[in-house]
Design an enzyme around this catalytic site. Structure first.
Site, short mmCIF file in Angstrom:
data_model
loop_
_atom_site.label_atom_id
_atom_site.label_comp_id
_atom_site.label_asym_id
_atom_site.label_seq_id
_atom_site.Cartn_x
_atom_site.Cartn_y
_atom_site.Cartn_z
N PHE A 1 19.24 2.87 -19.47
CA PHE A 1 19.97 3.42 -20.62
C PHE A 1 21.31 3.95 -20.12
O PHE A 1 21.47 4.19 -18.92
CB PHE A 1 19.16 4.55 -21.27
N ASP B 1 23.99 21.17 -43.97
CA ASP B 1 23.86 22.35 -44.82
C ASP B 1 23.31 23.55 -44.06
O ASP B 1 23.73 24.68 -44.30
CB ASP B 1 22.96 22.03 -46.02
N GLN C 1 29.75 13.27 -30.45
CA GLN C 1 29.51 12.00 -29.77
C GLN C 1 29.79 10.80 -30.68
O GLN C 1 29.23 10.69 -31.77
CB GLN C 1 28.07 11.91 -29.29
N HIS D 1 29.09 6.98 -30.62
CA HIS D 1 28.29 5.96 -29.93
C HIS D 1 29.13 4.69 -29.90
O HIS D 1 29.73 4.33 -30.90
CB HIS D 1 26.98 5.75 -30.69
N LEU E 1 23.81 1.73 -36.26
CA LEU E 1 23.70 1.78 -34.81
C LEU E 1 23.04 0.54 -34.21
O LEU E 1 21.98 0.12 -34.65
CB LEU E 1 22.88 3.02 -34.42
N GLU F 1 21.47 1.71 -27.71
CA GLU F 1 21.89 1.51 -26.32
C GLU F 1 20.86 0.65 -25.57
O GLU F 1 21.15 0.10 -24.50
CB GLU F 1 22.00 2.88 -25.66
N ARG G 1 28.21 7.35 -22.96
CA ARG G 1 28.72 6.89 -24.25
C ARG G 1 30.18 7.23 -24.48
O ARG G 1 30.93 6.42 -25.04
CB ARG G 1 27.87 7.48 -25.38
N HIS H 1 27.83 9.69 -33.94
CA HIS H 1 26.39 9.59 -33.75
C HIS H 1 25.68 10.93 -33.59
O HIS H 1 24.58 11.12 -34.10
CB HIS H 1 26.12 8.72 -32.51
N GLU I 1 19.13 18.78 -33.61
CA GLU I 1 20.55 18.49 -33.49
C GLU I 1 21.43 19.61 -34.04
O GLU I 1 22.55 19.82 -33.57
CB GLU I 1 20.89 17.16 -34.18
N ARG J 1 26.29 14.10 -24.58
CA ARG J 1 24.86 13.89 -24.45
C ARG J 1 24.56 12.50 -23.92
O ARG J 1 25.15 11.52 -24.37
CB ARG J 1 24.19 14.06 -25.81
N SER K 1 18.53 13.47 -26.85
CA SER K 1 18.33 14.14 -28.14
C SER K 1 16.91 14.67 -28.20
O SER K 1 16.64 15.69 -28.84
CB SER K 1 18.59 13.17 -29.28
N LEU K 2 16.00 14.00 -27.50
CA LEU K 2 14.60 14.44 -27.51
C LEU K 2 14.41 15.79 -26.83
O LEU K 2 13.43 16.48 -27.09
CB LEU K 2 13.70 13.38 -26.86
#
Lengths: 477, 235
Positions: free
Chosen positions: A18, A119, A138, A140, A150, A153, A184, A250, A280, A291, A296-297
């Site tokens: 990745f 929000d 970011q 992407h 998307l 990747e 990225r 992204h 996020e 990132r 993101s995980l």
């Protein structure tokens, strides 16, 4: 929990390459990303849904939180609007965890859902709490041209290559060691500079992602979802033809500042009683200014879990307040004001102007002049919103016209914060690239940014970065 | 090109019965039907309600009936309807309409939840991953594409006649765990769907397979469940 990850021959979870995943700090790419074909995110979501069913967690579907109930600096609940009936509900709560995701819809070209309007983050800002590192956005590198959808990747992880109008594999020039698998922000800038130098395909605003050498079988097995997107939206067979791509907004590295247990921090750095954030929308700041794919995980799963545990422990000590009537009334008035206006401008037109402006002024490349003009435009649109925003539908059932009007206020509020943070940071770092300040400037800018509301004004402050094991150094690929 | 949309409209609180309204929209051939619906909502008629979110067939929220066929509005393009005099837009059949194109999905999710859409592996949290042979994992390749959009439910003639029939998508989710080699409750799961309102309710109309936006072989999967029931319990 049962996520259907792909497997190695010995039955362990399979891993692939990745972007930016390297050994020994950039020496060479490594296979570190666990995956389930090219729908890893979706199947993790499905698995978590199943877990919530098993645990009997109560969900209130199609309620949008309109505001936090805040009293004496502590959070006592939320006010929510029910789509099906148009009713407002007051939820008393010892603790509130904001998990409202990103806000890519500030931009015209984004991989994000229509619902990603920020929000939650905006509500935190409205109450005078800060947002952190909002200039780090970011882009992407591989969104489908025109749509922004998307192309994961995973496509480059499996061996996909980027090519310009001459068919050149241009990433070799920008990142000689890891090439197409650079981080990225690096790849997005490379694509934009190819386009600027007239080397986009036919001189236009996109380059090609070439998967043709991977073969039909591998595409079907490992990249079937993106193959299907490309077939549906472009009428292209990725086994036979390259895919037109350009950068797409992204992910937000910034957001609501929290500690490592998800407790939301105020401008002085103290935890706000009863308020937590994860995912996020939060900024624990594990990503710094950019990132890496899959990380993101960390925000979602790792810090989501830590935050849940912290909240569970805290709830035993937190009091339950029966207050919130004023917050409920304020939300009712906000809706009423919108309903009563008989003429003006509808949300969609204002939103489109904002998205276009943000794309031009606050995208991959930024300048002082552009950011200044962007701020003027966005503040003008906020004023239009305050005085002109009008609804076409005033009913109570599934009034998406009203929802979009409310969301527009969040988007415009966050757009202003992004522009301000980007304007103040006179250096380039990670995803934030200033053409007028192309170098990283650790002497002045090795710090977080904080933007918070003070009356009608936005205030800007910085806070020190805590550096532990890893000293920052330039990325050389 | 200019397109004509005839859209189902119904607000149960205001309208005594449903009606259709016609809208005209300018659109490029490569645009999504969802883009056209948004343009109608944003520029012509803010009272039109429909669900949508991701816009590219991952979230599954914009399922509806387009010219008689259940589909995701974000996966159908203007050019797919070239030469058609109009595009008829209706809510998913067999569901209660809440407003316009928005239907009540609660009974659908109750059915999905009823099949226990989670792994029951017996042991408490292991420290390492549970091993799974790649060939075993491959059996799940197609069913894990399901995004719970409910197009199949709208298209299924049996669902239309019998509201108690579990229906295609919940059976796909049953398959997902029945054939997961890590799961320990296979027999129990098979027993649960071994009924006329379960797997045997399927009459092989193949409508679900035809409309599935993720190209899941739905009917075939249900037949695999039937075969497994016979194999495990005898026919």
């Amino acid at each position: 929990m049962g996520v259907p990850f792909n497997r190695n021959p010995d039955g362990t979870i399979a891993q692939r390459a990745f972007g930016g995943h390297t050994r020994n700090f950039g020496e060479a790419p490594v296979k570190r990303a666990c995956y389930a074909a090219d729908r890893t995110g979706r199947v993790i979501l499905d698995t978590l849904y199943g877990q919530s069913v098993q645990k009997g967690i109560r969900v209130y579907p199609e309620l949008s939180v309109m505001d936090l109930v805040v009293r004496d600096g502590a959070v006592h609940g939320v006010v929510a609007y029910e789509w099906a009936t148009g009713e407002l509900h007051l939820f008393h709560a010892k603790a509130v965890l904001v998990a409202t995701g990103g806000f890519g819809k500030v931009f015209k070209t984004t991989s994000n859902c229509f619902a990603n309007t920020g929000d939650g983050a905006h509500m935190v800002l409205r109450h005078g709490f800060p947002l952190q590192d909002m200039e780090f956005i970011q882009f992407h590198p591989t969104g489908i041209h025109g749509l922004g959808v998307l192309i994961s990747e995973a496509a480059r992880g499996e061996g996909g290559l980027l090519r310009n109008r001459d068919g050149e594999r241009f990433m070799e020039r920008y990142a000689p060691t890891i090439k197409d698998l650079a981080a990225r922000d690096v790849v997005s800038r490379a694509i934009m500079s190819e386009i600027r130098d007239g080397r986009g395909i036919d001189g236009r605003d996109f380059v090609h992602l070439d998967l043709t050498h991977l073969g039909k079988e591998r595409l079907e097995e490992r990249l079937s979802d993106i193959s299907s997107f490309v077939r549906i939206y472009l009428g292209i067979d990725p086994a036979a033809q390259p895919i037109p791509v350009h950068p797409t907004c992204h992910y937000m590295m910034g957001g609501i500042p929290t500690d490592v247990d998800g407790r939301v921090l105020d401008a002085a750095g103290y935890a706000v009683p009863g308020l937590y954030a994860a995912g996020e929308c939060a900024c624990v700041s594990v990503h710094g200014a950019n990132r890496l794919g899959c990380n993101s995980l960390l925000d979602l799963v790792v810090f989501g879990r830590r935050t849940g545990r912290r909240l569970l422990a805290d709830v035993a000590q937190l009091p339950l307040h029966e207050a919130g009537g004023e917050a409920l009334d304020a939300c009712r008035e906000r809706i009423q004001r919108l309903r009563e206006r008989r003429s003006g401008e509808r949300a969609a037109g204002i939103r489109q102007r904002m998205q276009q402006e943000m794309m031009e002024r606050c995208g991959v490349y930024r300048t002082a002049k552009g950011l200044e003009e962007g701020l003027d435009t966005i503040r003008g649109l906020q004023e239009t919103c305050r005085t002109q925003l009008v609804l076409d539908y005033r009913g109570d059932r599934y009034n998406t016209d009203l929802m979009e009007a409310l969301e527009l206020e969040s988007l415009l509020g966050l757009a202003e914060v992004m522009l301000l943070a980007a304007q103040k940071r006179t250096e380039s770092r990670g995803a934030h690239y200033r053409e007028d300040f192309p170098e990283r400037d650790d002497a002045n800018w090795l710090c977080h940014s904080l933007v918070y509301r003070d009356g009608a004004q936005l205030r800007y402050a910085t806070k020190p970065v805590s550096i532990t094991r890893f000293q920052p150094k330039p990325r050389v690929y | 090109m200019e397109l004509t949309f005839r859209i189902y409209r119904y607000d149960p609180e205001r309208d005594s019965e449903a009606y259709y309204r016609t809208y005209r929209v300018e659109a490029e051939p490569g645009e999504r039907i969802l883009d056209c619906l948004n343009r109608i909502k944003w520029e012509q008629d803010g009272s039109l309600s429909f669900r949508m979110s991701c816009g590219h067939g991952v979230c599954g929220s914009d399922a509806m009936r387009l010219n008689g066929r259940c589909a995701l509005a974000c996966q159908k393009l203007v050019q797919d309807y070239q030469g058609e005099p109009e595009i008829l837009v209706e809510p998913l059949p067999s569901f209660r309409v809440l407003k316009d194109l928005v239907v009540d999905l609660e009974p659908f999710f109750e059915k999905v939840n009823w099949v226990r859409p989670y792994l029951l592996a017996g042991d408490s949290d292991p420290q390492k991953e549970r091993l799974q042979d790649p060939a075993e994992r491959k059996k799940l390749d197609q069913v894990i594409r399901c995004i719970l959009c409910a197009c199949c439910m709208g298209a299924c003639p049996v669902v239309g006649e019998n509201e108690h029939f579990l229906g295609p998508a919940p059976l796909v989710w049953a398959f997902r765990y029945i054939f997961d080699s890590r799961d320990q409750e296979k027999e129990d799961r098979l027993r649960k769907v071994d009924s006329e309102d379960g797997a045997w309710g399927c009459r092989n109309h193949f409508e679900c397979t035809r409309v599935c936006p993720k190209e899941i072989p739905v009917t075939k999967s249900i037949n695999f469940i039937k075969r497994e029931i016979e194999k495990v319990f005898g026919s």
